[in-house]
Design an enzyme around this catalytic site. Sequence first.
Site, PDB file in Angstrom:
ATOM      1  CB  SER A 175      -0.868  -0.001   1.263  1.00  0.00           C
ATOM      2  OG  SER A 175      -1.471   1.261   1.434  1.00  0.00           O
ATOM      3  CE1 TYR A 188      -3.996  -2.012   5.313  1.00  0.00           C
ATOM      4  CE2 TYR A 188      -3.026   0.066   4.626  1.00  0.00           C
ATOM      5  CZ  TYR A 188      -3.696  -1.103   4.319  1.00  0.00           C
ATOM      6  OH  TYR A 188      -4.050  -1.367   3.020  1.00  0.00           O
TER       7      TYR A 188
HETATM    8  N1  LIG Z   1      -8.753  -0.305  -1.019  1.00  0.00           N
HETATM    9  C1  LIG Z   1      -7.672   0.430  -0.857  1.00  0.00           C
HETATM   10  O1  LIG Z   1      -7.724   1.682  -0.870  1.00  0.00           O
HETATM   11  C2  LIG Z   1      -6.336  -0.226  -0.685  1.00  0.00           C
HETATM   12  C3  LIG Z   1      -5.202   0.593  -0.778  1.00  0.00           C
HETATM   13  C4  LIG Z   1      -3.953   0.023  -0.605  1.00  0.00           C
HETATM   14  C5  LIG Z   1      -3.843  -1.337  -0.355  1.00  0.00           C
HETATM   15  N2  LIG Z   1      -4.954  -2.103  -0.267  1.00  0.00           N
HETATM   16  C6  LIG Z   1      -4.765  -3.518   0.015  1.00  0.00           C
HETATM   17  O2  LIG Z   1      -5.356  -4.262  -1.021  1.00  0.00           O
HETATM   18  C7  LIG Z   1      -5.786  -5.512  -0.537  1.00  0.00           C
HETATM   19  C8  LIG Z   1      -7.246  -5.726  -0.921  1.00  0.00           C
HETATM   20  O3  LIG Z   1      -8.014  -4.688  -0.320  1.00  0.00           O
HETATM   21  P1  LIG Z   1      -9.503  -4.349  -0.737  1.00  0.00           P
HETATM   22  O4  LIG Z   1      -9.625  -2.893  -0.674  1.00  0.00           O
HETATM   23  O5  LIG Z   1      -9.883  -5.080  -1.943  1.00  0.00           O
HETATM   24  O6  LIG Z   1     -10.265  -4.932   0.557  1.00  0.00           O
HETATM   25  P2  LIG Z   1     -11.554  -5.874   0.700  1.00  0.00           P
HETATM   26  O7  LIG Z   1     -11.873  -5.888   2.154  1.00  0.00           O
HETATM   27  O8  LIG Z   1     -12.613  -5.455  -0.237  1.00  0.00           O
HETATM   28  O9  LIG Z   1     -10.982  -7.286   0.242  1.00  0.00           O
HETATM   29  C9  LIG Z   1     -10.027  -7.947   1.010  1.00  0.00           C
HETATM   30  C10 LIG Z   1     -10.366  -9.417   1.027  1.00  0.00           C
HETATM   31  O10 LIG Z   1      -9.329 -10.108   1.750  1.00  0.00           O
HETATM   32  C11 LIG Z   1      -9.944 -11.105   2.522  1.00  0.00           C
HETATM   33  N3  LIG Z   1      -9.098 -11.478   3.655  1.00  0.00           N
HETATM   34  C12 LIG Z   1      -8.644 -10.661   4.626  1.00  0.00           C
HETATM   35  N4  LIG Z   1      -7.954 -11.366   5.531  1.00  0.00           N
HETATM   36  C13 LIG Z   1      -7.967 -12.657   5.121  1.00  0.00           C
HETATM   37  C14 LIG Z   1      -7.438 -13.855   5.634  1.00  0.00           C
HETATM   38  N5  LIG Z   1      -6.817 -13.919   6.831  1.00  0.00           N
HETATM   39  N6  LIG Z   1      -7.565 -14.997   4.907  1.00  0.00           N
HETATM   40  C15 LIG Z   1      -8.236 -14.980   3.734  1.00  0.00           C
HETATM   41  N7  LIG Z   1      -8.811 -13.878   3.230  1.00  0.00           N
HETATM   42  C16 LIG Z   1      -8.676 -12.728   3.907  1.00  0.00           C
HETATM   43  C17 LIG Z   1     -11.253 -10.488   2.961  1.00  0.00           C
HETATM   44  O11 LIG Z   1     -12.190 -11.461   3.378  1.00  0.00           O
HETATM   45  C18 LIG Z   1     -11.681  -9.713   1.733  1.00  0.00           C
HETATM   46  O12 LIG Z   1     -12.512 -10.467   0.885  1.00  0.00           O
HETATM   47  C19 LIG Z   1      -5.560  -5.489   0.975  1.00  0.00           C
HETATM   48  O13 LIG Z   1      -4.327  -6.111   1.273  1.00  0.00           O
HETATM   49  C20 LIG Z   1      -5.470  -4.008   1.277  1.00  0.00           C
HETATM   50  O14 LIG Z   1      -4.707  -3.749   2.414  1.00  0.00           O
HETATM   51  C21 LIG Z   1      -6.198  -1.578  -0.422  1.00  0.00           C
END
Ligand SMILES: NC(=O)c1ccc[n+]([C@@H]2O[C@H](COP(=O)([O-])OP(=O)(O)OC[C@H]3O[C@@H](n4cnc5c(N)ncnc54)[C@H](O)[C@@H]3O)[C@@H](O)[C@H]2O)c1
Length: 376
Positions: A175, A188
């Site tokens: 991120s 985080y």
């Molecule tokens: N959305 C943003 O702005 C953003 C920005 C930077 C990084 N990210 C990173 O991108 C990735 C995806 O984020 P997103 O926004 O799609 O979130 P989201 O919550 O929509 O999707 C994340 C998914 O990961 C799954 N998950 C979490 N922990 C888990 C575990 N222990 N075992 C199996 N599955 C698990 C959740 O059930 C969920 O379906 C994450 O790592 C997040 O930190 C997101």
Amino acid sequence: MASDQNKQTAAEHTWKGEGFAGLLSGKVAVVTGAARGIGRAIAVDMARNGAAVVAVDLAERVSMITEFEPATKADLEETGKLLEAIGGKWSAKITDIRKIGELKALVEEVEREFGGVDIVVANAGIQAFKSLLEMEDADWDDIIDNNLNGTANTVRAFAPALVRRGAGRMILVSSMQGRYGMKNGAAYSASKWGIIGLMKSAALELGKHKITVNTIEPGLIDTPLTRNDRRWSMAVGETMTTPPPEHPSEEETIRARLPRVPLGVPWLTPEQVAPVAVFLASDVAVRAGREGVEVGGFVGMGDYGDFDAREVYAGDGERDAVHRDGALRDDLRGELIGEFEGETPVGGVEVRMKGDDGEEFSGGVDVTLDDVAAEG
Ligand SMILES: NC(=O)c1ccc[n+]([C@@H]2O[C@H](COP(=O)([O-])OP(=O)(O)OC[C@H]3O[C@@H](n4cnc5c(N)ncnc54)[C@H](O)[C@@H]3O)[C@@H](O)[C@H]2O)c1
């Protein structure tokens, strides 16, 4: 001799100029956190590009410290429907990335069903906000355990499978908050910075097996993780020195974000992140190892240098978007009567103002990139 070897290897791997259609044909991709959001978009995009896809998720609440709605089995089923509609081979698996035993069993299952693994996207993650001063153990431990340890488990469980395959791609989702930090997001950020370190070392160790390891570092992406009051409040708070509103509207959040994103959008969609993963997973990216790719609309995380807000008022003494006590007030016009109090250069600053009604207050004004550019 060394340069001859390099030439041979380069010739072997040079992209021959074929179209991008079917870029991942014949590959097997495992994507964690694929029930929704960025993981789902990557799974779907990889399938569209010809990969067989294993969509992995826990599909239930991961931790009690999180405030967003957890993903569900129905979400994972929906990803399955999207993959089914594309027509390639796919599978959905319930697995917890915190449990290395479950991941190792998953590797065996995927190798049995799909004949091997070529691409691993370690995307699953959670997010929560708590200041360091208020933090309890779970606020730190749950994030580090899930995001950092879980990603390391994924790398450790799948690396042997890629070695057995003779080549591979690992894409770890970090991120921009990892790279730049964020107020109230230390756990985080640390977990995501840790993932960058993990990537750097894994690439050094696995490179000799023709495995590349990269991170994608998204900015603010519109997913269920971020489309909620808490995340929007933090986004607005990045531009303020007083406590941000707890329930900012979408419009308020967009107004706070826009000046900080040179691409001119408040956030990106998951579908805009996915092609970067497709590229990094492809044979075309054979030399793109050990890199972090920011996908965030080129957000500058507070790196605009010194800025004196008093200059903003020179001449007219008023601005369009004044906020007072955290609320945006288009109707409010004020005269600057005090010093610039904050240190956030772009997005908003705090000042002492006197409103048209003659009342003095501590308020804030929007400061745009143009203002900063004018400052030099
Ligand atoms: N959305 C943003 O702005 C953003 C920005 C930077 C990084 N990210 C990173 O991108 C990735 C995806 O984020 P997103 O926004 O799609 O979130 P989201 O919550 O929509 O999707 C994340 C998914 O990961 C799954 N998950 C979490 N922990 C888990 C575990 N222990 N075992 C199996 N599955 C698990 C959740 O059930 C969920 O379906 C994450 O790592 C997040 O930190 C997101």
